[in-house]
Design an enzyme around this catalytic site. Structure first.
Site, PDB file in Angstrom:
ATOM      1  CE  LYS A  86      -0.336   0.187   4.987  1.00 45.87           C
ATOM      2  NZ  LYS A  86      -1.105   0.467   6.165  1.00 45.87           N
ATOM      3  CB  SER A 126      -7.995   3.142  -2.207  1.00 48.12           C
ATOM      4  OG  SER A 126      -7.484   4.447  -2.003  1.00 48.12           O
ATOM      5  CE1 TYR A 151      -2.640   0.748  -2.315  1.00 44.62           C
ATOM      6  CE2 TYR A 151      -3.221   3.025  -2.792  1.00 44.62           C
ATOM      7  CZ  TYR A 151      -3.436   1.863  -2.090  1.00 44.62           C
ATOM      8  OH  TYR A 151      -4.457   1.811  -1.180  1.00 44.62           O
ATOM      9  CE  LYS A 155      -5.795  -1.328  -2.770  1.00 47.72           C
ATOM     10  NZ  LYS A 155      -5.975  -2.666  -2.162  1.00 47.72           N
TER      11      LYS A 155
HETATM   12  N1  UFG Z   1       0.929  15.422   4.662  1.00 46.81           N
HETATM   13  C1  UFG Z   1       1.725  16.414   5.168  1.00 46.81           C
HETATM   14  N2  UFG Z   1       2.891  16.051   5.774  1.00 46.81           N
HETATM   15  C2  UFG Z   1       3.303  14.762   5.888  1.00 46.81           C
HETATM   16  C3  UFG Z   1       2.465  13.742   5.363  1.00 46.81           C
HETATM   17  C4  UFG Z   1       1.276  14.122   4.745  1.00 46.81           C
HETATM   18  O1  UFG Z   1       1.396  17.585   5.089  1.00 46.81           O
HETATM   19  O2  UFG Z   1       4.386  14.518   6.426  1.00 46.81           O
HETATM   20  C5  UFG Z   1      -0.346  15.804   4.040  1.00 46.81           C
HETATM   21  C6  UFG Z   1      -0.465  15.341   2.593  1.00 46.81           C
HETATM   22  O3  UFG Z   1       0.132  16.273   1.746  1.00 46.81           O
HETATM   23  C7  UFG Z   1      -1.976  15.222   2.433  1.00 46.81           C
HETATM   24  C8  UFG Z   1      -2.454  14.811   3.824  1.00 46.81           C
HETATM   25  O4  UFG Z   1      -1.403  15.169   4.713  1.00 46.81           O
HETATM   26  O5  UFG Z   1      -2.522  16.461   2.131  1.00 46.81           O
HETATM   27  C9  UFG Z   1      -2.711  13.332   3.955  1.00 46.81           C
HETATM   28  O6  UFG Z   1      -1.569  12.620   3.487  1.00 46.81           O
HETATM   29  P1  UFG Z   1      -1.413  11.064   3.697  1.00 46.81           P
HETATM   30  O7  UFG Z   1      -0.110  10.655   3.078  1.00 46.81           O
HETATM   31  O8  UFG Z   1      -1.645  10.689   5.109  1.00 46.81           O
HETATM   32  O9  UFG Z   1      -2.626  10.458   2.874  1.00 46.81           O
HETATM   33  P2  UFG Z   1      -2.961  10.634   1.320  1.00 46.81           P
HETATM   34  O10 UFG Z   1      -4.295  11.284   1.276  1.00 46.81           O
HETATM   35  O11 UFG Z   1      -1.887  11.219   0.546  1.00 46.81           O
HETATM   36  O12 UFG Z   1      -2.981   9.095   0.931  1.00 46.81           O
HETATM   37  C10 UFG Z   1      -4.133   8.370   1.064  1.00 46.81           C
HETATM   38  C11 UFG Z   1      -3.826   6.892   1.363  1.00 46.81           C
HETATM   39  C12 UFG Z   1      -3.241   6.219   0.174  1.00 46.81           C
HETATM   40  C13 UFG Z   1      -4.023   6.530  -1.059  1.00 46.81           C
HETATM   41  C14 UFG Z   1      -4.151   8.011  -1.247  1.00 46.81           C
HETATM   42  C15 UFG Z   1      -4.948   8.349  -2.448  1.00 46.81           C
HETATM   43  O13 UFG Z   1      -2.917   6.781   2.451  1.00 46.81           O
HETATM   44  O14 UFG Z   1      -3.299   4.823   0.397  1.00 46.81           O
HETATM   45  O15 UFG Z   1      -4.812   8.535  -0.127  1.00 46.81           O
HETATM   46  O16 UFG Z   1      -5.056   9.715  -2.624  1.00 46.81           O
HETATM   47  F1  UFG Z   1      -3.463   6.021  -2.177  1.00 46.81           F
END
Ligand code: UFG
Length: 337
Positions: A86, A126, A151, A155
């Site tokens: 993932k 997802s 990834y 899905k």
């Molecule tokens: N973010 C930060 N700092 C960090 C990590 C994340 O500001 O250190 C922000 C990201 O930019 C985003 C938000 O926090 O705006 C959430 O980020 P995550 O990485 O926690 O989650 P995502 O929405 O990027 O990812 C999720 C799932 C993935 C999936 C993805 C699809 O974790 O499995 O959504 O958009 F693929």
């Protein structure tokens, strides 16, 4: 008592789902190859529920072992299939690993189900299938956008493989499109295992709170959102786990309206990165050291779910909010120190 196979049942969402299944009286069989989990999660599940699930350490990429598994366990009523890789970034570096881990294994499991007449299947999908959707909140009929990563593509392809299979067999399947799963069990015995530097927001926040990381980088302060930071729909993993039980029940009771159905599983509320930071500071009582930096490549502006369909058809609602989720994530973090 119905018997449910949970692949990836020692992982983050899998382990919470096993707990809820056992609490509801289901008999559980777990398959997990420990590629992204540890065996002590099994002991933790037992200590929370007082019940021991059957466990097989099996690599679903081995087609022969999958067939043998189904011969040995020939009384399974339904399958919840979590086992998959993932990490979005890793999938860009190692696309074949992702196609093999997420697609080959899905095909072998579906083949095993067919030869053993197991017809009820829940698939971990997802919100990534929507990419940057044009309309918020996102409904299930929003179109797939070109996947941002291998990834995400697994899905989309996974859902298509399942849909095609339901058309020509007795398979009944539900794909649950998760928004952002976070939090941990209230016992703090199970949660998301941190491996290396966290890529996801919540583990980074809690590790920064615990002083394991010096500073959280907030990726982007210039998004067209109310406070300029990106918006997501963060759902407590226990609420998400319960959605799987509701979906499995629907199939076992033949209440599904079609042989393939999809449901968004989120809270319906969008929270910005700054909202998350504020909520974390409130529940932990710790100020969080953060800095707004450039946007992260591949990130979308906002994604939050319209959950009307899941609420109605699965008779399921979230019971916990962002603060509940962050409080349990923080409690879990403190067990890791
Ligand atoms: N973010 C930060 N700092 C960090 C990590 C994340 O500001 O250190 C922000 C990201 O930019 C985003 C938000 O926090 O705006 C959430 O980020 P995550 O990485 O926690 O989650 P995502 O929405 O990027 O990812 C999720 C799932 C993935 C999936 C993805 C699809 O974790 O499995 O959504 O958009 F693929």
């Amino acid at each position: 008592m119905k018997k449910i196979l949970v692949t990836g049942g020692l992982g983050f969402i899998g382990s919470h789902t096993v707990v809820e299944l056992q609490n509801e009286g289901y008999e559980v069989v777990i398959i997990d190859d420990l590629s992204n989990s540890t065996i002590d999660v099994l002991d933790k599940i037992i200590s929370i529920t007082g019940k021991e699930p059957l466990y097989e350490n099996l690599d679903l990429k081995n087609q022969e072992s999958v067939q043998q598994f189904f011969k040995k366990h020939n009384t399974i009523d339904g399958i919840i299939h979590f086992a998959a890789s993932k990490a979005v970034g890793e999938s860009v570096e190692k696309p074949l690993k992702y196609y093999h881990n997420n697609i080959s294994t899905l095909i072998y499991v579906l083949e095993g189900m067919k030869s053993n007449k197991v017809n009820n299947f829940i698939f971990s999908s997802s919100c990534t299938v929507y990419g940057q959707a044009d309309v918020m909140p996102i409904t299930e009929d929003a179109p797939f956008k070109t996947a941002e990563s291998p990834y995400g593509n697994t899905k989309q392809i996974g859902e298509e493989i399942i849909f095609d299979t339901t058309k020509v067999s007795n398979l009944n399947a539900i794909a649950l499109r998760y928004f952002n799963p976070i939090g941990a069990h209230e016992s703090a015995k199970i949660g998301e295992l941190p491996i290396g530097v966290p890529q996801n927001l919540i583990p980074y926040v809690t590790q920064t709170g615990a002083k394991i990381r010096e500073q959280l980088s907030v990726f982007g302060g210039d998004y067209p959102t109310p406070d300029g930071t990106a918006v997501r729909d963060y759902i407590h993993v226990v609420d998400l786990a319960k959605a799987h039980i509701a979906a499995m029940k629907r199939l076992l009771e033949n209440k599904n309206n079609a042989s393939f159905e999809v449901f968004n599983i989120g809270t319906g509320t969008g929270s910005s990165v700054l909202d998350v930071i504020k909520a974390f500071e409130k529940v932990s009582g710790e100020p969080l050291n953060y800095k707004i930096v450039d946007r992260r490549e591949g990130d979308i502006t906002e994604a939050y779910a319209d959950t009307t369909l899941a609420n109605k058809e699965l008779n399921w609602q979230t019971e916990l909010n962002l603060e509940d989720a962050l409080a349990t994530a923080w409690k879990w973090q403190q067990t890791l120190k």
